[in-house]
Enzyme design. Structure first.
Site, PDB file in Angstrom:
ATOM      1  N   LYS A  27       0.947  -0.840  -0.474  1.00  0.00           N
ATOM      2  CA  LYS A  27      -0.310  -0.443   0.130  1.00  0.00           C
ATOM      3  C   LYS A  27       0.891   1.079   0.296  1.00  0.00           C
ATOM      4  CE  LYS A  27      -3.227   1.342   3.751  1.00  0.00           C
ATOM      5  NZ  LYS A  27      -3.989   1.632   3.797  1.00  0.00           N
ATOM      6  N   SER A  28       1.946   1.583   0.576  1.00  0.00           N
ATOM      7  CA  SER A  28       2.176   2.002   1.297  1.00  0.00           C
ATOM      8  C   SER A  28       3.566   2.498  -0.254  1.00  0.00           C
ATOM      9  CB  SER A  28       4.211   2.478   1.972  1.00  0.00           C
ATOM     10  OG  SER A  28       3.433   2.082   3.075  1.00  0.00           O
ATOM     11  N   ARG A  32       2.726   5.945  -3.286  1.00  0.00           N
ATOM     12  CA  ARG A  32       3.921   7.039  -4.145  1.00  0.00           C
ATOM     13  C   ARG A  32       4.268   6.602  -5.002  1.00  0.00           C
ATOM     14  NH1 ARG A  32       4.504   5.365   1.936  1.00  0.00           N
ATOM     15  NH2 ARG A  32       5.189   6.667   2.818  1.00  0.00           N
ATOM     16  N   ARG A 128      -9.105  11.452  12.666  1.00  0.00           N
ATOM     17  CA  ARG A 128      -7.648  11.426  12.783  1.00  0.00           C
ATOM     18  C   ARG A 128      -6.778  12.663  13.209  1.00  0.00           C
ATOM     19  NH1 ARG A 128      -6.255   6.756   9.263  1.00  0.00           N
ATOM     20  NH2 ARG A 128      -3.790   6.634  10.241  1.00  0.00           N
ATOM     21  N   SER A 173       6.835   8.995  12.575  1.00  0.00           N
ATOM     22  CA  SER A 173       5.947   8.980  11.499  1.00  0.00           C
ATOM     23  C   SER A 173       5.959   9.001   9.851  1.00  0.00           C
ATOM     24  CB  SER A 173       4.898  10.044  11.808  1.00  0.00           C
ATOM     25  OG  SER A 173       4.342  10.244  10.082  1.00  0.00           O
ATOM     26  N   ASP A 325       1.442  -1.438  11.617  1.00  0.00           N
ATOM     27  CA  ASP A 325       0.700  -1.460  11.273  1.00  0.00           C
ATOM     28  C   ASP A 325       0.024  -3.390  11.965  1.00  0.00           C
ATOM     29  OD1 ASP A 325       0.131   1.051  10.437  1.00  0.00           O
ATOM     30  OD2 ASP A 325       0.961   0.921   8.484  1.00  0.00           O
ATOM     31  N   LYS A 352      -4.373   5.551  15.011  1.00  0.00           N
ATOM     32  CA  LYS A 352      -4.481   4.919  13.902  1.00  0.00           C
ATOM     33  C   LYS A 352      -5.738   5.003  13.440  1.00  0.00           C
ATOM     34  CE  LYS A 352      -1.523   3.462  12.183  1.00  0.00           C
ATOM     35  NZ  LYS A 352      -0.714   4.280  10.931  1.00  0.00           N
ATOM     36  N   ARG A 356      -6.275   1.823  18.099  1.00  0.00           N
ATOM     37  CA  ARG A 356      -5.907   0.004  18.322  1.00  0.00           C
ATOM     38  C   ARG A 356      -5.373  -1.103  19.069  1.00  0.00           C
ATOM     39  NH1 ARG A 356      -3.293   0.427  11.974  1.00  0.00           N
ATOM     40  NH2 ARG A 356      -4.939   0.068  11.105  1.00  0.00           N
ATOM     41  N   ARG A 401      -7.336  -3.417   9.613  1.00  0.00           N
ATOM     42  CA  ARG A 401      -6.872  -4.230  10.387  1.00  0.00           C
ATOM     43  C   ARG A 401      -7.275  -4.815  11.423  1.00  0.00           C
ATOM     44  NH1 ARG A 401      -2.502  -3.551   7.269  1.00  0.00           N
ATOM     45  NH2 ARG A 401      -1.529  -1.429   6.376  1.00  0.00           N
TER      46      ARG A 401
END
Length: 444
Positions: A27-28, A32, A128, A173, A325, A352, A356, A401
């Site tokens: 996903k990251s 990008r 968030r 982060s 994650d 998140k 979580r 998740r």
């Protein structure tokens, strides 16, 4: 936004997992690749892109700001970029759905362009905090009008030319780091980010691959990433590796269900992302890397995972940035281990898609798991590999998740674990439940 239709689901023990699974693209890297290709001059080609809702939100936003993005019949994505500095004024609000990554990184892009953009999101994303991105981007000259608490919806106006800054991350982060670096792409001079604790480095690897002048140096105060602005990015051919965060669910599922033996193909093994493999191996998991190779500057391998008895550990807090994650599914693994697992140093989990830590306490405890909650993590008393009692309904909290982690827990439950709403899984892994059915169906 369209009305949300809950998808209730119940999962209980159903035998071993066997077979080969290919997880969705990382996903990251998917986010990008679309953004950087959208800023390149010319056409990029992306293979293996994750086609979940979060990444599609990024694609829609880049289209709204001028990039041409199309998917062909073979699943290859073609992106014709506008060039750094060429983003156009979006005509409507940018709808981010549930994607914090899209929001924070795109805020970085907008910050150094002379455009105004409004970001909106779903109920979960709107809770968030965005202040950690607003602060450095404001220092570069962007202006923000945000909802109370620095939350969505928010409107920002970029500044061109923006002001280069040296910024030390107050919390680990990768999203904040990337937002500042992306703002620096169109900012004259050199923008620096100092990270005292290393985080995932996909932005650095990919920006260099696209031709940005970016350096990474180790210094006493941490890792210093410097980018020279007014860059010209060149189009690329990108193959997105499988997402280690998605692979983590199958690693834990195969580890806790007796008789399991699976191969997870083409998993990205960037060292800033493999904390979950390190932690599971510390617990005794049987994970073997096959056919190790490098694809597009990223290390990749196939992972064979066999069932193995797990033992409790104290999870090293310095693993947190490389597995933030994956903590929810690690908590599930700990529930099936022998002894008391302690996982601390993960306060980032509180902000998140859901809180979580609290969400997993509320999910695991009614299903028979003994645990202790801390501000920055959990202690979990494992059952030594027995079946969990199960039998309780849990709230996914609109968090993909949480839903997938508790589906894995259900595979080791005597009575069904009921999930109130599994639909958020589509944000990152649309084929998760069909894949689960296939891996556990061994009928001739």
């Amino acid at each position: 936004m369209s009305a949300h239709s809950p998808l209730p689901l119940a999962i209980s023990a159903r035998g071993p997992l066997r077979g080969t699974v290919t997880v969705p693209g990382d996903k990251s890297i998917s986010h990008r690749s679309l953004m950087f290709a959208g800023l390149a001059v010319g056409e990029s080609r992306i293979e293996g892109l994750l086609e979940g809702e979060d990444v599609l939100a990024t694609a829609a936003a880049m289209r709204a700001m001028g990039a041409t993005i199309e998917r062909d019949m073979d699943g290859i994505w073609h992106v014709a970029g506008v060039g750094v500095g060429g983003l156009l004024q979006p005509q409507t609000a940018l709808e981010m759905g549930n994607s914090g990554t899209s929001t924070r990184l795109l805020m970085g892009l907008v910050a150094s362009h002379p455009i105004t953009a409004t970001f909106t999101g779903d109920a979960s994303l709107s809770k968030r905090p965005m202040g950690r991105v607003i602060d450095p981007l404001s220092a570069m000259g962007a202006e923000f009008t945000a909802s109370p608490g620095g939350r969505l919806p928010l409107t920002m106006r970029g500044l061109c030319p923006a002001v280069p800054i040296d910024y030390t991350l107050p919390v680990a982060s990768a999203q904040v780091k990337s937002a500042v670096l992306l703002a620096g792409l169109n900012t004259p001079g050199i923008t620096r980010v100092i990270e005292p604790v290393p985080t995932r480095d996909h932005s650095e690897r990919m920006l260099r691959g696209f031709g940005a002048d970016l350096t990474v140096e180790e210094a006493p105060e941490g890792r210093v990433i410097a980018i020279r602005g007014e860059a010209e990015l060149k189009p690329q051919q990108i193959t997105v590796p499988g997402d280690p965060s998605s692979a983590a669910f199958w690693m834990v599922a195969a580890s806790i269900v007796p008789g399991s033996d699976i191969v997870i193909a083409n998993v990205g093994l960037n060292p800033t992302r493999t904390g979950i493999i390190t932690a599971l191996r510390m617990m005794g998991a049987d994970i073997t890397e096959l056919n190790a190779r490098e694809v597009g500057g990223e290390p990749v391998a196939d992972l064979q995972v066999r069932h193995a008895p797990l033992s409790a550990i104290e999870v090293p807090p310095d693993l947190a940035p490389s597995m933030i994650d994956e903590y929810p599914v690690l908590f599930v693994a700990a529930a099936f281990a022998s002894g008391r697992t302690v996982a601390r140093g993960a306060e980032e989990l509180r902000v998140k898609e859901s809180d979580r830590i609290a969400a997993m306490v509320a999910a695991l405890a009614p299903n028979g798991v003994q645990l202790e909650e801390f501000e920055d993590g959990l202690a979990i008393h494992g059952n030594g590999g027995d079946l969990l009692p199960g039998g309780a309904q849990i709230a996914s909290k609109l968090d993909h998740r949480i839903a997938m982690s508790m589906a894995v827990a259900g595979l080791g439950a005597r009575n069904a674990v009921s999930i109130d709403d599994a639909s958020p899984v589509a944000t990152s892994y649309p084929g998760f439940f069909p894949t689960l059915d296939r891996l556990t169906d061994h009928q001739p």
